[in-house]
Each structure stands twice: as C-alpha cells, then as structure tokens.
Write an enzyme that holds these catalytic residues in place. Structure first.
Site, PDB file in Angstrom:
ATOM      1  N   LYS A  38       0.831  -1.293   0.124  1.00  0.00           N
ATOM      2  CA  LYS A  38       0.050  -0.441  -0.303  1.00  0.00           C
ATOM      3  C   LYS A  38       0.288   0.978   0.242  1.00  0.00           C
ATOM      4  O   LYS A  38       2.044   1.166  -0.050  1.00  0.00           O
ATOM      5  CB  LYS A  38      -0.679  -0.139   1.706  1.00  0.00           C
ATOM      6  CG  LYS A  38      -2.284   0.709   1.384  1.00  0.00           C
ATOM      7  CD  LYS A  38      -3.284   0.077   0.108  1.00  0.00           C
ATOM      8  CE  LYS A  38      -4.942   0.392   0.414  1.00  0.00           C
ATOM      9  NZ  LYS A  38      -5.737  -0.118  -0.334  1.00  0.00           N
TER      10      LYS A  38
HETATM   11  P1  NAD Z   1     -13.042   7.148  -3.298  1.00  0.00           P
HETATM   12  O1  NAD Z   1     -12.109   8.259  -3.122  1.00  0.00           O
HETATM   13  O2  NAD Z   1     -13.756   6.788  -4.448  1.00  0.00           O
HETATM   14  O3  NAD Z   1     -14.245   7.070  -2.376  1.00  0.00           O
HETATM   15  C1  NAD Z   1     -14.691   7.497  -0.759  1.00  0.00           C
HETATM   16  C2  NAD Z   1     -15.816   7.784  -0.874  1.00  0.00           C
HETATM   17  O4  NAD Z   1     -15.828   7.675   1.247  1.00  0.00           O
HETATM   18  C3  NAD Z   1     -16.083   9.472  -0.631  1.00  0.00           C
HETATM   19  O5  NAD Z   1     -17.726   9.564  -1.172  1.00  0.00           O
HETATM   20  C4  NAD Z   1     -15.726  10.363   0.508  1.00  0.00           C
HETATM   21  O6  NAD Z   1     -16.065  11.045   0.533  1.00  0.00           O
HETATM   22  C5  NAD Z   1     -16.062   9.044   1.562  1.00  0.00           C
HETATM   23  N1  NAD Z   1     -15.848   9.454   3.090  1.00  0.00           N
HETATM   24  C6  NAD Z   1     -14.226   9.824   3.285  1.00  0.00           C
HETATM   25  N2  NAD Z   1     -14.110   9.982   4.021  1.00  0.00           N
HETATM   26  C7  NAD Z   1     -15.529   9.330   4.850  1.00  0.00           C
HETATM   27  C8  NAD Z   1     -15.832   9.379   6.250  1.00  0.00           C
HETATM   28  N3  NAD Z   1     -14.919  10.288   7.355  1.00  0.00           N
HETATM   29  N4  NAD Z   1     -17.225   9.676   6.102  1.00  0.00           N
HETATM   30  C9  NAD Z   1     -17.850   9.175   5.621  1.00  0.00           C
HETATM   31  N5  NAD Z   1     -17.420   8.896   4.568  1.00  0.00           N
HETATM   32  C10 NAD Z   1     -16.173   9.987   3.940  1.00  0.00           C
HETATM   33  O7  NAD Z   1     -12.487   6.035  -2.134  1.00  0.00           O
HETATM   34  P2  NAD Z   1     -12.815   4.707  -3.231  1.00  0.00           P
HETATM   35  O8  NAD Z   1     -12.205   3.927  -4.063  1.00  0.00           O
HETATM   36  O9  NAD Z   1     -13.827   4.615  -3.400  1.00  0.00           O
HETATM   37  O10 NAD Z   1     -12.236   3.773  -1.674  1.00  0.00           O
HETATM   38  C11 NAD Z   1     -13.166   2.953  -0.724  1.00  0.00           C
HETATM   39  C12 NAD Z   1     -13.020   2.445  -0.033  1.00  0.00           C
HETATM   40  O11 NAD Z   1     -12.531   0.817   0.062  1.00  0.00           O
HETATM   41  C13 NAD Z   1     -11.730   2.677   1.615  1.00  0.00           C
HETATM   42  O12 NAD Z   1     -11.636   1.415   2.293  1.00  0.00           O
HETATM   43  C14 NAD Z   1     -10.437   1.576   0.064  1.00  0.00           C
HETATM   44  O13 NAD Z   1      -9.506   0.939   0.598  1.00  0.00           O
HETATM   45  C15 NAD Z   1     -11.366   0.187  -0.219  1.00  0.00           C
HETATM   46  N6  NAD Z   1     -11.420  -0.141  -0.695  1.00  0.00           N
HETATM   47  C16 NAD Z   1     -11.178  -0.007  -2.445  1.00  0.00           C
HETATM   48  C17 NAD Z   1     -11.431  -0.433  -3.491  1.00  0.00           C
HETATM   49  C18 NAD Z   1     -10.983  -0.118  -5.076  1.00  0.00           C
HETATM   50  O14 NAD Z   1     -11.412  -0.670  -6.112  1.00  0.00           O
HETATM   51  N7  NAD Z   1     -11.494   1.240  -5.267  1.00  0.00           N
HETATM   52  C19 NAD Z   1     -10.999  -1.565  -3.500  1.00  0.00           C
HETATM   53  C20 NAD Z   1     -10.602  -2.186  -2.610  1.00  0.00           C
HETATM   54  C21 NAD Z   1     -10.897  -1.620  -0.870  1.00  0.00           C
END
Ligand code: NAD
Length: 422
Positions: A112
């Site tokens: 990461k």
């Molecule tokens: P992103 O940046 O596209 O979206 C994140 C979302 O969370 C946004 O809507 C943001 O406003 C919201 N957010 C941030 N802080 C917040 C808070 N304190 N309270 C409520 N909402 C909040 O990110 P993503 O890629 O969708 O990732 C989201 C989660 O999924 C993370 O934990 C990431 O590690 C995990 N993840 C993502 C992927 C991927 O393919 N993108 C894969 C596995 C896991």
C-alpha cells in the site's frame, strides 16, 4: 501464547490489524518466529519530494510505499491521496493486501502507498505533478514483476495513467502492467471500475443465501459514495434491494422507499456531495451506520464501527466494502448481536481480483469481454466466500478470523516452502 488485547489501542488502525493477526495466528498455532516474520512488513519506503505549485511556490510532500510481503508473488496494492496518510496506516493496509491476495488465491504479495495531502486543495495540474513526482521517487521499487499499483481513496484511472506514463518514460518503453485500474484505452480491463463493488455484491448474495435473506426489497445503507460505494449502491438497487441511505464525507441522505441512485450521483457531480440530493431527508454518517437495515455496506474509510457504536448496529449483514471499517473490538459485539460479517479481505477482494485479470491480460496481450470477467470474478468470490463460511462454521469462529486463517495459512506455507535465506 495468548492474545493480549490490552496491548492495543482501538483508535489505531495498525493496532487493529495486529490484534486481528494475533487472534488468527493463535488459532493457526503459528510459531513465535513465523508470527514475527509475518506480522511485520518486509520493505518500507518513505519519500519527501518537492512539487512546483500553480502559483510558482515549492511545496514538500510526504509519501510512502510499504511492501508487506512478496512471498507469493509481486507486491500489489493501491495508492491513496489523503491528509491522514501515514506510515503506520500504510503498514496496516499493506498487510491487509497480503491477506486479501492470499485469500483470493492470487499470485501476489501485498503493498500500500500514498501521499499525505488533501487533493481537494490541489488543482488538476498540481495533482498530476504530485503523482508523477511520487511515481519517480518510488520507481526503483515498482514494476509489473515487483510491485503493481492501483487506485484507492482519492485516486482513479487518471492517476494510474500518469503513474504508467511516468514509469514508462523512465524505462523508455510502455509498461502497462505496472498499474491496474487504468483507462481502457491504454490497457485497462473491462469491468475493473465496478469490480470491487461487484465482488462485494456477489459476496452479499452468498451471505444472504446462508442467512435466509431475500434481497428483493431488502433495506440497504451504504456509507461512502465514491468508486466502491456508488457502484455498490447501484448494483444492490439493480438486484431489487431498496437502498434507503447513502453518505459521503460531508453527510448523507435517506429515503425509506429507496433512493434513486443515479439521481443522487448527478447531484453529487453537480454539487460535490450527496448532501441535499432531491426527494431525500438529511442523515449523518453516524445515523446511517445505526439504521435498522438488512444490509450495511461501509465503503468509506477505516475505523467507522468501533466498540462505541457497535452495540447500536442493527444490520443483519455487514459487508465491508472499505478496508478496516470495523475494529476487532467491535467484531466481538457484532458477533454477540448475530450480525453476519463479510470481512474486508473477502468483501472487497473483487477489486484486486479484477486487477489480477487486468495484469494477466496486459502481460499476455489479451482482451477479455466484460461478461467473461464478471463470470470469472463471480467464481473467485463464490469460492472464497464458501471456504471462509465453511471454516467459520466448522471452527465456530468469526468470519474475519476464518478469512485471516485461510489467508495467513497460505502465506505461511509459501514462506515455509521457500525457507529462510541464507
Ligand atoms: P473514493 O475516494 O472513490 O471514495 C471514498 C468515499 O468515502 C467518498 O464518497 C468520500 O466522500 C467518502 N468518505 C471519506 N471520508 C469519509 C468519512 N469520514 N465519512 C464518510 N464518508 C467518507 O475511494 P474508494 O476507492 O471508493 O475506496 C473506499 C474504500 O474502499 C477504502 O477503504 C478503500 O481502501 C477500499 N477499497 C477500494 C478499492 C477500489 O477498487 N477502489 C478496492 C478495495 C478496497
């Protein structure tokens, strides 16, 4: 050896990761040497680098890349741009990637990385310069056979295009396989964008089957409306569920009859937030987590469900689209309350699985159809779900501990077979 919970602090992500590790290591009966070897990461890289801002000034940024393990293959994991990015957090998330890749049975280790910054305060040109300079700094560590990057919080396919371009310029030829989650036109894969959410929905389908829950009309709440949260909400609605609440970092909205997910997305595109979306009532993030829903899908950031609010969680199924949204202290409370947990390394493992499909297509110069990819993804997710579920029933343990035991067992076996050098 017993698990000493008092050593750890619930508000620290790395402590949560260590405690989860200790619980599974104890069940697996790992020797102290192996425990230490697998708990601590293999390589950590910290970089400080200058970027010229639009106003001509120079700003110094702090970035990290942690490779927790390369025992089962190249390191693999996302990069995030967020003000809370620090080394401890990267260590925890890199370890989660190792376990996730092993649970999905992909030939990868885990990594990461990220840059400590608030992208909302940077112009697109500044963001591009941050990405390119960060890539240049970590370039000696990365590559299709070394460490493969992907999008995470606040990074997307454009970020991956810049990483790939910068790395390719350094090499002198195009290297699509250094990143996954890139645009289709430069070697991205069909289905990758929605794959994390799609995998999560496949896992929810399996959880609903074993819980006797009908998804048609089931009430769903989704925290986070980004790459994972939006698609999770959309796909659940397409399956006939009622998505009654969604949120982002600013706040949330709810409608008992079900939200129009596409209308909420348009509102977010226009205003920057889901807050104030039409025909919906306002709701806070805390209220959303505590709604009496059938399915709760946290898709934002870590540490959202803790021992403080776990007693008020009323969902039947909790599927962790995000990494680390629930602390191990909350796990115990949720288990007592009979909440069916689909843990992060299982629930969001579809993202890295589709990344693996993209990397295979890149290295073999192949293109698979979206239908093919979703079929393969479904079979990987379903197999992983059943393995975890069966172990959890057989041993009478949490789904999270079962998932970690399967994953850590595979990594331990790889390390045992490879032996200790020299
Ligand atoms: P992103 O940046 O596209 O979206 C994140 C979302 O969370 C946004 O809507 C943001 O406003 C919201 N957010 C941030 N802080 C917040 C808070 N304190 N309270 C409520 N909402 C909040 O990110 P993503 O890629 O969708 O990732 C989201 C989660 O999924 C993370 O934990 C990431 O590690 C995990 N993840 C993502 C992927 C991927 O393919 N993108 C894969 C596995 C896991």
């Amino acid at each position: 050896m017993t698990v000493d919970r008092e050593r750890y602090n619930e508000s620290r992500l790395l402590d949560a990761a260590y405690l989860q590790f200790d619980i599974a290591a104890e069940k697996l009966g790992l020797s102290p040497g192996f425990r230490e070897l697998m708990k601590s990461g293999q390589r950590e890289f910290t970089v400080r680098f200058p970027v010229r801002m639009d106003d001509g000034s120079i700003r110094i940024f702090l970035g990290f890349r942690v490779q927790h393990s390369i025992s089962r293959g190249p390191a693999k994991g996302g990069i995030r741009f967020h003000p809370a990015v620090d080394l401890d957090g990267m260590r925890a998330l890199a370890a989660l990637m190792t376990w996730k890749c092993a649970l999905m049975n992909l030939p990868y280790g885990g990594a990461k990385g990220g840059v400590c910054c608030d992208p909302r305060g940077l112009s697109p040109a500044e963001l591009e310069r941050v990405t390119r300079r960060f890539t240049w700094e970590i370039a000696p560590l990365i590559g299709p056979d070394q460490d493969i990057l992907a999008p995470d919080v606040n990074t997307d396919s454009s970020t991956m295009a810049w990483v790939m371009d910068t790395y390719s310029i350094l090499k002198g030829y195009t290297v699509p396989g250094v990143v996954t989650g890139k645009p289709l036109e430069i070697g991205g894969s069909l289905g990758r964008e929605a794959a994390t959410a799609q995998g999560c929905v496949f896992a929810i389908r399996e959880a609903a089957i074993v819980s006797g829950l009908d998804l048609e009309g089931a009430a769903v709440a989704v925290q986070g409306f980004g790459k994972v949260g939006f698609h999770a909400a959309r796909l659940m609605a397409e399956l006939g569920a009622r998505v009654i609440a969604v949120s982002d970092s600013r706040g949330g909205v709810m409608a008992e009859a079900g939200l129009d997910i596409h209308a909420v997305r348009v509102h977010k595109q226009e205003t920057g937030s889901v807050e104030g979306a039409p025909e919906a009532l306002p709701i806070t993030n805390q209220e959303l987590l505590e709604l009496p829903v059938d399915i709760l899908i946290p898709c934002a950031i870590e540490g959202q469900i803790t021992s403080r609010n776990a007693p008020r969680i009323r969902a039947r199924i909790l599927a962790e689209g995000a990494n680390g949204p629930t602390t191990p202290w909350a796990d115990d409370i949720l288990a007592e309350r009979r909440v069916f947990l689909v843990p992060d390394i299982l629930a969001n493992g579809g993202g890295v699985t589709a990344s693996y499909f993209e990397w295979v297509q890149n290295t073999q110069k192949l293109f698979w159809s979206e239908e093919d990819i979703n079929k393969k993804l479904d079979s990987v997710m379903t197999r992983a779900f059943r393995e975890v579920y069966e172990l959890s029933r057989r041993e009478g343990i949490h789904m999270r501990t079962a998932a970690l035991m399967l994953a850590m067992g595979r990594v331990a076996e790889a390390k045992r077979l490879r032996g200790v050098f020299p």
